[in-house]
Enzyme design. Sequence first.
Site, PDB file in Angstrom:
ATOM      1  N   ASP A 189      -4.226   2.031  -1.142  1.00 11.32           N
ATOM      2  CA  ASP A 189      -5.481   2.154  -1.793  1.00 11.32           C
ATOM      3  C   ASP A 189      -6.769   3.054  -1.297  1.00 11.32           C
ATOM      4  OD1 ASP A 189      -7.204   1.737  -4.188  1.00 11.32           O
ATOM      5  OD2 ASP A 189      -7.794  -0.164  -3.231  1.00 11.32           O
ATOM      6  N   ASP A 212      -7.960   9.701  -1.755  1.00 12.45           N
ATOM      7  CA  ASP A 212      -9.269   9.554  -2.399  1.00 12.45           C
ATOM      8  C   ASP A 212     -10.276  10.463  -1.640  1.00 12.45           C
ATOM      9  OD1 ASP A 212     -11.880   9.236  -3.103  1.00 12.45           O
ATOM     10  OD2 ASP A 212     -12.098   6.916  -2.865  1.00 12.45           O
ATOM     11  N   HIS A 241     -17.117  -0.537  -7.304  1.00 12.99           N
ATOM     12  CA  HIS A 241     -16.441  -1.491  -6.395  1.00 12.99           C
ATOM     13  C   HIS A 241     -17.528  -2.582  -6.096  1.00 12.99           C
ATOM     14  CE1 HIS A 241     -14.036   2.036  -5.394  1.00 12.99           C
ATOM     15  NE2 HIS A 241     -13.126   1.161  -5.634  1.00 12.99           N
ATOM     16  N   GLY A 296     -12.758  -0.323  -9.765  1.00 13.92           N
ATOM     17  CA  GLY A 296     -13.661  -1.384  -9.897  1.00 13.92           C
ATOM     18  C   GLY A 296     -13.865  -1.995 -10.937  1.00 13.92           C
ATOM     19  N   ALA A 297     -12.710  -2.683 -11.488  1.00 19.31           N
ATOM     20  CA  ALA A 297     -12.676  -3.254 -12.829  1.00 19.31           C
ATOM     21  C   ALA A 297     -12.805  -4.928 -12.720  1.00 19.31           C
ATOM     22  CB  ALA A 297     -11.457  -2.610 -13.595  1.00 19.31           C
ATOM     23  N   ILE A 302      -7.775  -4.286  -9.030  1.00 18.37           N
ATOM     24  CA  ILE A 302      -8.408  -5.576  -9.120  1.00 18.37           C
ATOM     25  C   ILE A 302      -8.550  -6.007  -7.596  1.00 18.37           C
ATOM     26  CG2 ILE A 302      -8.546  -8.015  -9.731  1.00 18.37           C
ATOM     27  CD1 ILE A 302      -8.863  -6.253 -12.134  1.00 18.37           C
ATOM     28  N   ASP A 303      -9.792  -6.342  -6.799  1.00 17.85           N
ATOM     29  CA  ASP A 303      -9.896  -6.835  -5.446  1.00 17.85           C
ATOM     30  C   ASP A 303     -10.900  -7.708  -5.402  1.00 17.85           C
ATOM     31  OD1 ASP A 303     -10.012  -7.154  -2.954  1.00 17.85           O
ATOM     32  OD2 ASP A 303     -10.369  -5.390  -2.207  1.00 17.85           O
TER      33      ASP A 303
HETATM   34  O1  G3H Z   1     -11.639  -0.164  -3.478  1.00 15.23           O
HETATM   35  C1  G3H Z   1     -11.601  -0.664  -2.417  1.00 15.23           C
HETATM   36  C2  G3H Z   1     -10.848  -2.058  -2.014  1.00 15.23           C
HETATM   37  O2  G3H Z   1     -11.605  -3.108  -2.846  1.00 15.23           O
HETATM   38  C3  G3H Z   1     -10.510  -2.197  -0.647  1.00 15.23           C
HETATM   39  O3  G3H Z   1     -11.828  -2.499  -0.178  1.00 15.23           O
HETATM   40  O4  G3H Z   1     -11.772  -1.601   2.223  1.00 15.23           O
HETATM   41  O5  G3H Z   1     -12.866  -3.958   1.793  1.00 15.23           O
HETATM   42  O6  G3H Z   1     -10.527  -3.449   1.756  1.00 15.23           O
HETATM   43  P1  G3H Z   1     -11.742  -2.842   1.711  1.00 15.23           P
HETATM   44  P1  13P Z   2     -13.075  -4.291  -7.785  1.00 18.45           P
HETATM   45  O1  13P Z   2     -14.028  -4.219  -6.548  1.00 18.45           O
HETATM   46  O2  13P Z   2     -13.629  -4.308  -8.904  1.00 18.45           O
HETATM   47  O3  13P Z   2     -12.206  -5.428  -7.560  1.00 18.45           O
HETATM   48  O4  13P Z   2     -12.462  -3.073  -7.670  1.00 18.45           O
HETATM   49  C1  13P Z   2     -11.272  -2.905  -6.772  1.00 18.45           C
HETATM   50  C2  13P Z   2     -10.838  -1.538  -6.407  1.00 18.45           C
HETATM   51  O5  13P Z   2     -11.077  -0.385  -7.152  1.00 18.45           O
HETATM   52  C3  13P Z   2      -9.724  -1.171  -5.424  1.00 18.45           C
HETATM   53  O6  13P Z   2      -9.304   0.061  -5.275  1.00 18.45           O
HETATM   54 ZN    ZN Z   3     -11.306   1.334  -5.818  1.00 11.89          ZN
END
Ligand code: G3H
Ligand code: 13P
Ligand code: ZN
Length: 306
Positions: free
Chosen positions: A80, A102, A176, A208-209, A252-253
């Site tokens: 990702d 990206d 995000h 970012g959903a 979804i994160d």
């Molecule tokens: O879109 C981003 C992801 O939620 C990853 O975030 O770099 O904090 O693992 P991170």
């Molecule tokens: P959220 O922060 O809305 O869960 O988005 C996660 C995301 O886009 C990871 O690439």
């Molecule tokens: Zn993302």
Amino acid sequence: MKDLMFYYKKSMRKNFALGAFNFSSLEVLKAIASAAEKTSSPAIIAVSESALEYMGENFVMANAKLVKESCKAPLFLHLDHGKSFEICKKAVDLGFDSVMIDASALPFEENVALTKKVCDYAHEKGVFVEGELGQIAGIEDNTFAKNHIFTDPQKAKEFVKMTKVDSLAVAIGTSHGAYKYKGESRLRFDILSEIEKKLPRFPLVLHGASSVSEKLVKIINENGGKIDGAKGVSEELAKMAVQMHNIAKINIDTDLRIAFTAGVRSSLKERPENFDQRTYCLNGQKMVEEVVVHKIKNLLNSEKMA
Ligand code: G3H
Ligand code: 13P
Ligand code: ZN
């Protein structure tokens, strides 16, 4: 086994999308796999650059392999927000099924050149590539953009043609993290429709959903946390993107982080004498699993699509 392209193509014909669920611990990985298996749904297990660094590539590859092999539902390992050719190459070489380059912060021509370079390398090895055009606002460690820059539909068409990318992340108002909106959530479906006119039946991705469940935030706050003013994309809006548009993948994160934190905090509050992390982490894992099952059934419509 059906490959990732099969599901992306299917998502263009049916009203369903693949869930891309981020993990940065074994508990969350197991929760995603278990939810996918229980619902017979395909799922993408996503690792950001910082999550890869946090867990270590050997841990990620060994555990992803084990979980993929033992899970009765198809799981695909995805990088990702890869920001450079080097990290995408590394993921391809390690055996990821899919990578995201990206380069959306770069000028259009540079984004095209870098995305094309990743596609040329990854496609040679049969690895799927997602690109991004426009900028999705918000902060999550490595992934930071201050403002939205909505995707330009005409540029999106040119971008796909020039890069040969397999899917495209678009900026239509999601962001995000946990603080996406001050008031009601809004998405620019007008821009999405214009992109679809320029790129008919092409798989688009919504980052970012997360919906940032009020119920789970309340559990966190009632158990010692302090999360104020969090607001996500309403699930109704995200559902419209899946059902009425060519959104083939939803990331979804944040919702998983919130669920895990709610599970850990409530377990610790309930049993203050406990210091065995297996108990409170397992509670976090269970709450993540519930959220993933919910997304599969109610948002993604990917149940029984395995
Ligand atoms: O879109 C981003 C992801 O939620 C990853 O975030 O770099 O904090 O693992 P991170
Ligand atoms: P959220 O922060 O809305 O869960 O988005 C996660 C995301 O886009 C990871 O690439
Ligand atoms: Zn993302």
